[in-house]
Design a protein around this motif. Structure first.
Motif, PDB file in Angstrom:
ATOM      1  N   HIS A 113      22.186  -3.314   1.262  1.00 50.09           N
ATOM      2  CA  HIS A 113      22.006  -4.305   2.315  1.00 50.09           C
ATOM      3  C   HIS A 113      20.876  -3.916   3.268  1.00 50.09           C
ATOM      4  O   HIS A 113      20.456  -2.757   3.316  1.00 50.09           O
ATOM      5  CB  HIS A 113      23.308  -4.463   3.112  1.00 50.09           C
ATOM      6  CG  HIS A 113      24.431  -5.022   2.300  1.00 50.09           C
ATOM      7  ND1 HIS A 113      24.433  -6.316   1.826  1.00 50.09           N
ATOM      8  CD2 HIS A 113      25.593  -4.460   1.858  1.00 50.09           C
ATOM      9  CE1 HIS A 113      25.539  -6.532   1.141  1.00 50.09           C
ATOM     10  NE2 HIS A 113      26.258  -5.425   1.140  1.00 50.09           N
ATOM     11  N   ARG A 132      19.717 -11.085   0.348  1.00 51.53           N
ATOM     12  CA  ARG A 132      20.005 -12.488   0.634  1.00 51.53           C
ATOM     13  C   ARG A 132      19.300 -12.892   1.926  1.00 51.53           C
ATOM     14  O   ARG A 132      19.192 -12.103   2.869  1.00 51.53           O
ATOM     15  CB  ARG A 132      21.506 -12.708   0.779  1.00 51.53           C
ATOM     16  CG  ARG A 132      21.868 -14.170   1.064  1.00 51.53           C
ATOM     17  CD  ARG A 132      23.348 -14.378   1.232  1.00 51.53           C
ATOM     18  NE  ARG A 132      24.068 -14.147  -0.005  1.00 51.53           N
ATOM     19  CZ  ARG A 132      25.374 -14.398  -0.156  1.00 51.53           C
ATOM     20  NH1 ARG A 132      26.076 -14.862   0.863  1.00 51.53           N
ATOM     21  NH2 ARG A 132      25.963 -14.158  -1.308  1.00 51.53           N
ATOM     22  N   CYS A 133      18.814 -14.103   1.976  1.00 50.21           N
ATOM     23  CA  CYS A 133      18.112 -14.603   3.157  1.00 50.21           C
ATOM     24  C   CYS A 133      19.136 -15.013   4.214  1.00 50.21           C
ATOM     25  O   CYS A 133      19.562 -16.176   4.289  1.00 50.21           O
ATOM     26  CB  CYS A 133      17.218 -15.780   2.792  1.00 50.21           C
ATOM     27  SG  CYS A 133      15.918 -15.390   1.613  1.00 50.21           S
ATOM     28  N   ASP A 134      19.539 -14.058   5.040  1.00 56.32           N
ATOM     29  CA  ASP A 134      20.534 -14.332   6.065  1.00 56.32           C
ATOM     30  C   ASP A 134      20.158 -13.626   7.359  1.00 56.32           C
ATOM     31  O   ASP A 134      19.057 -13.078   7.500  1.00 56.32           O
ATOM     32  CB  ASP A 134      21.930 -13.924   5.584  1.00 56.32           C
ATOM     33  CG  ASP A 134      22.009 -12.437   5.234  1.00 56.32           C
ATOM     34  OD1 ASP A 134      21.101 -11.675   5.599  1.00 56.32           O
ATOM     35  OD2 ASP A 134      23.000 -12.040   4.579  1.00 56.32           O
ATOM     36  N   SER A 135      21.064 -13.633   8.330  1.00 55.65           N
ATOM     37  CA  SER A 135      20.762 -13.101   9.656  1.00 55.65           C
ATOM     38  C   SER A 135      20.478 -11.605   9.649  1.00 55.65           C
ATOM     39  O   SER A 135      19.690 -11.116  10.468  1.00 55.65           O
ATOM     40  CB  SER A 135      21.920 -13.397  10.614  1.00 55.65           C
ATOM     41  OG  SER A 135      23.131 -12.853  10.124  1.00 55.65           O
ATOM     42  N   SER A 136      21.094 -10.847   8.724  1.00 56.17           N
ATOM     43  CA  SER A 136      20.837  -9.405   8.680  1.00 56.17           C
ATOM     44  C   SER A 136      19.407  -9.117   8.246  1.00 56.17           C
ATOM     45  O   SER A 136      18.768  -8.188   8.748  1.00 56.17           O
ATOM     46  CB  SER A 136      21.829  -8.709   7.745  1.00 56.17           C
ATOM     47  OG  SER A 136      21.747  -9.242   6.432  1.00 56.17           O
ATOM     48  N   ASN A 156      19.489 -18.115  -0.229  1.00 51.76           N
ATOM     49  CA  ASN A 156      19.982 -18.268   1.133  1.00 51.76           C
ATOM     50  C   ASN A 156      21.374 -18.899   1.119  1.00 51.76           C
ATOM     51  O   ASN A 156      21.789 -19.579   2.042  1.00 51.76           O
ATOM     52  CB  ASN A 156      19.018 -19.092   1.993  1.00 51.76           C
ATOM     53  CG  ASN A 156      18.798 -20.486   1.461  1.00 51.76           C
ATOM     54  OD1 ASN A 156      18.625 -20.674   0.269  1.00 51.76           O
ATOM     55  ND2 ASN A 156      18.787 -21.473   2.340  1.00 51.76           N
ATOM     56  N   SER A 157      22.096 -18.630   0.038  1.00 46.85           N
ATOM     57  CA  SER A 157      23.503 -19.002  -0.097  1.00 46.85           C
ATOM     58  C   SER A 157      24.050 -18.253  -1.297  1.00 46.85           C
ATOM     59  O   SER A 157      23.305 -17.549  -1.989  1.00 46.85           O
ATOM     60  CB  SER A 157      23.670 -20.515  -0.272  1.00 46.85           C
ATOM     61  OG  SER A 157      22.978 -20.959  -1.428  1.00 46.85           O
ATOM     62  N   ASP A 158      25.311 -18.402  -1.567  1.00 50.01           N
ATOM     63  CA  ASP A 158      25.921 -17.747  -2.718  1.00 50.01           C
ATOM     64  C   ASP A 158      25.405 -18.413  -3.983  1.00 50.01           C
ATOM     65  O   ASP A 158      25.568 -19.625  -4.161  1.00 50.01           O
ATOM     66  CB  ASP A 158      27.438 -17.868  -2.643  1.00 50.01           C
ATOM     67  CG  ASP A 158      28.141 -17.020  -3.700  1.00 50.01           C
ATOM     68  OD1 ASP A 158      27.531 -16.764  -4.752  1.00 50.01           O
ATOM     69  OD2 ASP A 158      29.295 -16.637  -3.466  1.00 50.01           O
ATOM     70  N   THR A 176      23.084 -20.656   3.941  1.00 44.12           N
ATOM     71  CA  THR A 176      23.224 -19.675   5.013  1.00 44.12           C
ATOM     72  C   THR A 176      22.091 -19.861   6.025  1.00 44.12           C
ATOM     73  O   THR A 176      20.930 -19.970   5.634  1.00 44.12           O
ATOM     74  CB  THR A 176      23.162 -18.254   4.433  1.00 44.12           C
ATOM     75  OG1 THR A 176      24.169 -18.114   3.445  1.00 44.12           O
ATOM     76  CG2 THR A 176      23.350 -17.218   5.530  1.00 44.12           C
ATOM     77  N   PHE A 178      19.072 -19.219   8.582  1.00 45.98           N
ATOM     78  CA  PHE A 178      18.020 -18.203   8.617  1.00 45.98           C
ATOM     79  C   PHE A 178      17.335 -18.317   9.972  1.00 45.98           C
ATOM     80  O   PHE A 178      16.232 -18.865  10.093  1.00 45.98           O
ATOM     81  CB  PHE A 178      17.032 -18.441   7.468  1.00 45.98           C
ATOM     82  CG  PHE A 178      16.116 -17.272   7.207  1.00 45.98           C
ATOM     83  CD1 PHE A 178      16.576 -16.146   6.548  1.00 45.98           C
ATOM     84  CD2 PHE A 178      14.789 -17.309   7.612  1.00 45.98           C
ATOM     85  CE1 PHE A 178      15.738 -15.073   6.288  1.00 45.98           C
ATOM     86  CE2 PHE A 178      13.936 -16.238   7.358  1.00 45.98           C
ATOM     87  CZ  PHE A 178      14.420 -15.119   6.694  1.00 45.98           C
ATOM     88  N   THR A 200      14.887 -22.422   4.867  1.00 43.14           N
ATOM     89  CA  THR A 200      14.327 -21.079   5.021  1.00 43.14           C
ATOM     90  C   THR A 200      12.809 -21.110   4.935  1.00 43.14           C
ATOM     91  O   THR A 200      12.111 -20.452   5.721  1.00 43.14           O
ATOM     92  CB  THR A 200      14.908 -20.147   3.938  1.00 43.14           C
ATOM     93  OG1 THR A 200      16.319 -20.056   4.104  1.00 43.14           O
ATOM     94  CG2 THR A 200      14.291 -18.757   4.033  1.00 43.14           C
TER      95      THR A 200
END
Length: 353
Positions: A113, A132-136, A156-158, A176, A178, A200
């Motif tokens: 991660h 994955r294109c997410d907040s982290s 940017n999703s599963d 998800t 972004f 995204t």
């Protein structure tokens, strides 16, 4: 061994031209005088793929801060599926020591991660990842203002939420978020968003000086993705798209040319749709909006049948009538056509060149 009376810069250039890691290692061990220069080249660019090479290298770097600070380009491309937690911690420790790193590429198992990049002090100009294109991921990118070249291979999703069959490939309707800020990545000029959806892509392009973009075009949101390209503060010069819309041959060239008339290079791969000779001829008027297009690739996964070289020449000629700036064309059968100021000539298959 006596070191030749050459400036250190010349010796460094000589070592930089050596492709074999084994030869560099032998040079580093040959004398104290050459050790420093050979070692700096040996560790300047590292690409780790197998566990056999990765674990010893990472352990060496973790134990030697000086070697870690020599690394400028670091790539981890792991194909095995069960890297241990201890290995992740080892990578994290090494990355924190790579203070001079400018290029980083991470393509590993999903359990790796972005938190592994916390507390790192390097300043990148190039970054590539399968996160994955997410907040982290956003949190990391917010701390890297000098990135110019960005490749995101994550969804940017599963991925299991995608709708895919032989005739369509649609995004999860609830991707998800972004939430990257408008002030992040102020120098971004080259973006490859391999699986990202339009939201995204829009977030990454809006207000930034993008000139080169690679992205997917999913059914039902093609226009949103293409509209995002117009939000760059500079003209998009090179565009690479993979289309998952079965209706793309009917409209895609026209929609791109209307939005991006200043393109110099356009590369299109169409999946889930057939490209016939008649459809290729019919698409010729769509090229009229391009003012500077020189390179056009138009590939498809399926086609109605082989197109003769003579008919491909006719297609290239028709396209050139609509877009006189064209110099090189690659058609669905993979043939490369080149314009030599008088006529189109076939240079052979793309894979042969």
């Amino acid at each position: 061994m006596t070191v030749p009376p050459l400036p250190r810069e010349i010796v460094h250039l000589i070592f930089s031209s050596v492709e074999s890691k084994a030869d560099l290692l032998n040079s580093a061990l040959s004398s104290k005088a050459l050790h420093s220069m050979a070692t700096s080249v040996l560790y300047r660019s590292l690409n780790l793929k197998t566990s056999r090479e990765s674990i010893p290298c990472l352990r060496t770097l973790s134990r030697n801060l000086r070697l870690s600070t020599l690394v400028r380009s670091f790539e981890i491309h792991w194909t095995w599926t069960t890297p241990t937690a201890n290995l992740h911690q080892l990578v994290h420790r090494v990355l924190r020591q790579m203070t001079a790193l400018v290029s980083l590429s991470i393509e590993v198992h999903p359990n790796f991660h972005p938190w592994n990049l916390q507390n790192c002090t390097f300043s990148l100009d190039r970054f590539s990842s399968s996160f994955r294109c997410d907040s982290s991921l956003v949190e990391f990118l917010e701390r890297q203002p000098n990135i110019e070249d960005l490749t995101l291979r994550g969804f940017n999703s599963d991925p299991s939420d995608f709708s895919f069959n032989s005739s369509s490939f649609n995004l999860n309707p609830n991707p998800t978020p972004f939430p990257i800020s408008s002030t992040a990545l102020p120098k971004l000029s080259r973006l490859r968003a391999i699986h990202a959806g339009p939201d995204t892509v829009l977030r990454l392009i809006d207000g930034r000086p993008l000139t080169q973009v690679s992205m997917p075009l999913y059914a039902e949101c093609v226009h949103r993705s293409l509209d995002a390209l117009q939000l760059s503060t500079r003209h998009i010069e090179r565009l690479n798209v993979i289309s998952f819309d079965p209706d793309a041959p009917e409209y895609l060239l026209g929609e791109i040319s209307r939005r991006l008339p200043d393109l110099e290079a356009l590369h299109i791969v169409i999946l889930l749709a057939q490209c016939s000779e008649a459809a290729l001829i019919k698409s010729s008027p769509a090229l009229r909006n391009f003012r500077s297009l020189q390179y056009l690739t138009y590939m498809s996964a399926t086609h109605t049948g082989p197109i003769s070289q003579e008919n491909e020449a006719k297609i290239a000629t028709e396209w050139h009538k609509s877009c006189p700036t064209l110099k090189t064309i690659i058609l669905p059968m993979g043939k490369v056509w080149f314009y030599d100021n008088t006529k189109w000539s076939c240079l052979g298959d793309q894979e042969e060149l």
